[in-house]
Design a protein around this motif. Structure first.
Motif: not given
Length: 126
Positions: A54-69
């Motif tokens: 979620f916070y993009g540690k080392g890569r592009t952050p995931i979306t809020l929706e992906a995080y929630r899921e």
């Protein structure tokens, strides 16, 4: 239903009831005597992998929706802990879910998602 969410560093209020820290890690440098919670349930926090994604540690952050899921998927294995908190709420006890002092966006914090899971479970109880 008596369920609240706050950051752990916000001073407790008389109506906070049972305060539960739902962070993966205990706050650094905080002496036990200054803890502001009654219980710590790190199992109700996002996994380290989900947090990093979620916070993009080392890569592009995931979306809020992906995080929630993904968080909801992780919490499927924590039904017993969620039910225990829902039982307290259903019985009229106030439960306050606490998260990091750095977590200022409550609407995207896992504590808000968790509160929804607890409320839904409490509503299902008879």
């Amino acid at each position: 239903m008596p369920l609240k969410t706050k950051r752990w560093c916000v001073p407790s209020e008389p109506d906070d009831g049972f305060r539960v820290l739902v962070c993966r890690y205990r706050p650094r440098g905080l002496p036990k005597a200054k803890e502001t919670w009654d219980a710590w349930q790190s199992n109700l926090a996002p996994s380290p992998e989900l947090f990093a994604a979620f916070y993009g540690k080392g890569r592009t952050p995931i979306t809020l929706e992906a995080y929630r899921e993904r968080y909801l998927q992780e919490m499927a294995s924590q039904q017993e802990a969620i039910t225990a908190l829902a039982r307290r709420v259903r019985q009229g006890e106030t439960v306050t879910l606490l998260c990091s002092k750095d977590c200022i966006l409550e609407q995207v914090c896992h504590r808000t998602i968790l509160a929804g899971l607890i409320e839904a479970e409490a509503a299902r109880m008879h």
